[in-house]
Structures are given as C-alpha cells and as structure tokens.
Design an enzyme around this catalytic site. Structure first.
Site, PDB file in Angstrom:
ATOM      1  N   HIS A 140       5.976   6.957  -9.687  1.00 31.86           N
ATOM      2  CA  HIS A 140       6.013   6.793 -11.135  1.00 31.86           C
ATOM      3  C   HIS A 140       7.060   7.723 -11.748  1.00 31.86           C
ATOM      4  O   HIS A 140       7.354   8.798 -11.219  1.00 31.86           O
ATOM      5  CB  HIS A 140       4.659   7.140 -11.753  1.00 31.86           C
ATOM      6  CG  HIS A 140       3.553   6.189 -11.401  1.00 31.86           C
ATOM      7  ND1 HIS A 140       3.767   4.977 -10.800  1.00 31.86           N
ATOM      8  CD2 HIS A 140       2.207   6.287 -11.587  1.00 31.86           C
ATOM      9  CE1 HIS A 140       2.607   4.361 -10.618  1.00 31.86           C
ATOM     10  NE2 HIS A 140       1.644   5.138 -11.092  1.00 31.86           N
ATOM     11  N   CYS A 144      -3.285   9.409 -11.704  1.00 28.75           N
ATOM     12  CA  CYS A 144      -1.969   9.716 -11.140  1.00 28.75           C
ATOM     13  C   CYS A 144      -0.961  10.122 -12.208  1.00 28.75           C
ATOM     14  O   CYS A 144      -0.201  11.079 -12.028  1.00 28.75           O
ATOM     15  CB  CYS A 144      -1.452   8.527 -10.345  1.00 28.75           C
ATOM     16  SG  CYS A 144      -1.429   6.968 -11.256  1.00 28.75           S
ATOM     17  N   GLN A 180       3.097   8.340  -6.699  1.00 26.96           N
ATOM     18  CA  GLN A 180       1.748   8.053  -7.193  1.00 26.96           C
ATOM     19  C   GLN A 180       0.710   8.080  -6.079  1.00 26.96           C
ATOM     20  O   GLN A 180      -0.425   8.504  -6.288  1.00 26.96           O
ATOM     21  CB  GLN A 180       1.749   6.687  -7.885  1.00 26.96           C
ATOM     22  CG  GLN A 180       0.391   6.166  -8.301  1.00 26.96           C
ATOM     23  CD  GLN A 180      -0.321   5.405  -7.210  1.00 26.96           C
ATOM     24  OE1 GLN A 180       0.295   4.871  -6.307  1.00 26.96           O
ATOM     25  NE2 GLN A 180      -1.629   5.355  -7.303  1.00 26.96           N
ATOM     26  N   GLN A 229       5.614   2.958 -14.534  1.00 28.82           N
ATOM     27  CA  GLN A 229       4.715   3.024 -13.397  1.00 28.82           C
ATOM     28  C   GLN A 229       4.978   1.941 -12.360  1.00 28.82           C
ATOM     29  O   GLN A 229       5.127   0.764 -12.676  1.00 28.82           O
ATOM     30  CB  GLN A 229       3.263   2.982 -13.889  1.00 28.82           C
ATOM     31  CG  GLN A 229       2.952   4.188 -14.763  1.00 28.82           C
ATOM     32  CD  GLN A 229       1.509   4.313 -15.184  1.00 28.82           C
ATOM     33  OE1 GLN A 229       1.222   4.704 -16.300  1.00 28.82           O
ATOM     34  NE2 GLN A 229       0.577   3.986 -14.301  1.00 28.82           N
ATOM     35  N   THR A 259      -9.279   1.675   4.466  1.00 32.95           N
ATOM     36  CA  THR A 259      -8.341   0.573   4.688  1.00 32.95           C
ATOM     37  C   THR A 259      -7.430   0.313   3.494  1.00 32.95           C
ATOM     38  O   THR A 259      -6.534  -0.528   3.575  1.00 32.95           O
ATOM     39  CB  THR A 259      -9.101  -0.722   5.033  1.00 32.95           C
ATOM     40  OG1 THR A 259     -10.049  -0.992   3.998  1.00 32.95           O
ATOM     41  CG2 THR A 259      -9.815  -0.590   6.363  1.00 32.95           C
TER      42      THR A 259
END
EC number: 1.2.1.11
Length: 387
Positions: free
Chosen positions: A295, A182, A370, A209, A59
């Site tokens: 990013h 990431c 990302q 970011q 989720t």
C-alpha cells in the site's frame, strides 16, 4: 483470506512477456509435502524451551506469510500447529523441511497452545479467540474483531509496546491482542516518530491500496483482468463489481452513515486508540489501485509545535522499521514495488506544507507491504515481545 496464495518463488509475467507485468510478485506459497523445494529457509527452529504456536487460517495469504515471517526471523517454538477450515483440513504442507498436516479448527485446537496467530476473518476470531484465551493461549488476532475493545491492546511494537506490558507468556493466563489495520500500521510507523517530537493535531490520509489487501483471489483477478483488457476482452469481475485493471476506485469497504467507509474510519479510530489521544483529528480517503502488493499513503500533518522538514527527515532516518527514500534531485521516492516483500516501511516526499504558516505542517509519502508489516510481521513482532 482462505484462498490459496500464488507462488512468490518467481516473478509473474503476463503471457507474451508484457513490460506492464514485469516485476509483479505475489504472496509466498507454502509448499506441499510432495514438492521438492521449500520457500522457507532450513534452520533448527524446534527448541524445547520455546512456546507452542498455532497458526489459524494458515491456507490464506496472511496465514502463509505468518509462516514465512516465523522462519525468516528465526522465531523459536517447540511445536507448531497449522489450523484452517474443514475444507482445508488434511492437506499436507512442508514448513522448514518438515511435513505437517493441516488440522481443522475446533474448540479443542488450543489445548496446550501458548501463542496463536489468527488470520481467518472476524467471525472466526470472535468465536475462537476468546475460547483460546480462556484456555491460557495468548491470541494475536489480525482481524478487526477486537481492535476497538477497550480491554484488548491494539499494538504496533515500534509505536506502543507498553499497551501489552501486562500480558505475560507462561503466566497461565490467556489474552487477546489485536493487530491494527494494515493502513493504520503503515501510516503510524511513519508518523509516530514525528508525533513524539511535535505532537500531531490533525492528520489527513489518502491511501492507495493494493490488491493484496483483498486477498490472493483479488490478486489473481487483477492478473486475469490485465490479460483480458490487453487482449480486448471483457474483464472478469468476481471479487470486485467493477474493472480493477487500469482503473482505480473507492475502497470496497461498506459505506457508513457519515459517508466514510469502514476502512477510513479504522484509520480514525485506531489512531486515537494507539496514541491514547481521543482528541487528535484524523480524516482519510481510501482508494483501491491496480497494484499487486503493498500500500501507499499520502499523509498531511499539522503539528502543535514547529517541526522543519530537515529535522523530520533526520528523525525518520533514525526511527526503527523505517527507511527514508527522499532523493529530490533524481525524483526518486518510495514505490509499492520496491517495498513488496520487505519488512521496512519507506518514507519520502518529506516537505513543508506551504498552505500552513511556519513549520507547523508537513507532507510525507509512505509505502509499506500490506501482507508483511501491515499484517504478518507486526503479529510475529508482537509474539516476539512475549518471549
């Protein structure tokens, strides 16, 4: 990242159609069974000889992207189990025109599961990852829980696939495989092809970011704050303790005794592990910027061997998973918006570092999604290597 993601099916505009908000795209949403349309393309994916798959943290923003990538890449599976917290258990979801019920993650969830994709946070991974592996499941974990464990491969498929060569699907032996951070993935996708040619001695990284790195709730808050600021209201600051809209600030990861934050030290430590080079010098400054998704990173490189900018550009053009956007005449280079929801990492601003003599230094600018390559895509690619 267990908060429900926002819909990706349409661009999200602020009230009043402000140009500032045009083009914002948010994480792909899983349709509930009551929804007539699905964001996943229909295909015949169930294959009796495919692995059984579980998605943990389904989720959350990355969990939902796991499903998107599995569908987009036609990943074969004979069954798929959707797992989340007790709070989300019982929800009905539609994936590839089939109805599924989200199940509560328990110690019995991995019976008969071949591959489990985890994105439910470090504490959940630490508890259930080893348990799943003991049951014969190969776990691909997106948290930081196991990245620096010397017995756990830390893998970017285009960079160090050999690190997981000993892990075999169908062997009856479970295993843990870690997805890098990431920022590390996006950086090393671009830098590794150059490193292979000229060997990087020192790397200086500055990251910019996006809200996506903090989850769907942070993205929602950025939209809300933007409305509030434009309307002259005090911005709501629930996710971060300071204004995010029209602002930027040091990454919110905890500060370490050496003055670096955890995000910055991940780039340092993970690069050394992935490259199997404990001597490479890496320093980083990580910044949150009011970008919705994807990013950006400015990377300065110092090499042991000479590498001119034209050769570097050619190397990057032929590197897997890389697209070069480097049009000096039009001043056109990579942007987060243009790589959002894209698999490839974009590289541009390729230029000689004029502070170094000869061709021993380069500057590059890198952008990558990302949630996509920085998380879900990389994990699914690892799973594909097991097939």
């Amino acid at each position: 990242m267990n908060s429900p993601a926002l819909s990706l099916r349409h661009n999200h505009f602020l009230n009043g159609g402000s140009a500032l908000a045009s083009g914002i795209r948010l994480p792909r949403s899983i349709s509930s069974s009551s929804t007539s349309s699905s964001p996943f393309r229909v295909r015949m994916s169930l294959q009796e000889n495919g692995p059984s798959v579980a998605v943990v943290g389904v989720t959350g923003a990355v969990g939902q992207e796991f499903l998107s990538v599995l569908s987009d890449r036609n990943f074969p599976y004979r069954s798929i189990k959707l797992l989340a917290s007790k709070r989300s258990a019982g929800k009905s979801m539609k994936f590839e025109e089939r109805d599924y019920t989200v199940e509560e993650l328990t110690e019995d969830s991995f019976d008969g599961i071949d591959i489990a994709l985890f994105s439910a946070g470090g504490s959940i991974s630490k508890k259930f990852g080893p348990l799943a592996a003991q049951k014969g499941t190969i776990v691909v974990d997106n948290s930081s829980a196991f990245r620096m464990d010397e017995n756990v491969p830390l893998v970017i498929p285009e960079v160090n696939p050999e690190a997981m060569a000993h892990v075999k699907l169908g062997s009856g032996k479970g295993a843990l495989i870690a997805n890098p951070n990431c920022s590390t993935i996006i950086c090393l996708m671009a830098v590794t092809p150059l490193h292979r040619r000229a060997k990087v001695k020192r790397m200086v990284v500055s990251t910019y970011q996006a809200a996506s790195g903090a989850g769907a709730a942070a993205m929602e808050e950025l939209v809300q704050q933007t409305r509030e600021v434009l309307e002259g209201k005090e911005p709501t600051c629930n996710i971060f303790n300071q204004q995010y809209a029209f602002n930027l600030f040091s990454h919110n990861a905890p500060i370490q005794p050496n003055g670096y934050n955890e995000e910055e030290m991940k780039l340092v430590k993970e690069t050394r592990k992935i490259w199997s080079d404990k001597d490479v010098k890496v320093t980083a400054t990580c910044i949150r910027v009011p970008v919705m998704r994807a990013h950006a990173e400015s990377v300065n490189l110092q090499f042991e061997n000479p590498l001119d900018e034209n050769t570097a550009r050619d190397i990057l053009k032929n590197a897997p998973g890389i697209v070069v956007v480097d049009d000096r005449a039009s001043n056109r280079f990579p942007t987060p918006l243009e790589v959002s929801n894209k698999d490839d990492v974009a590289v541009g601003r390729v230029r000689r570092d004029v502070s170094q003599d000869g061709d021993y230094g380069l500057d590059i600018f890198v952008c990558g999604d990302q949630i996509r390559k920085g998380a879900a895509l990389n994990a699914v690619q690892i799973a594909e290597m097991l097939l």
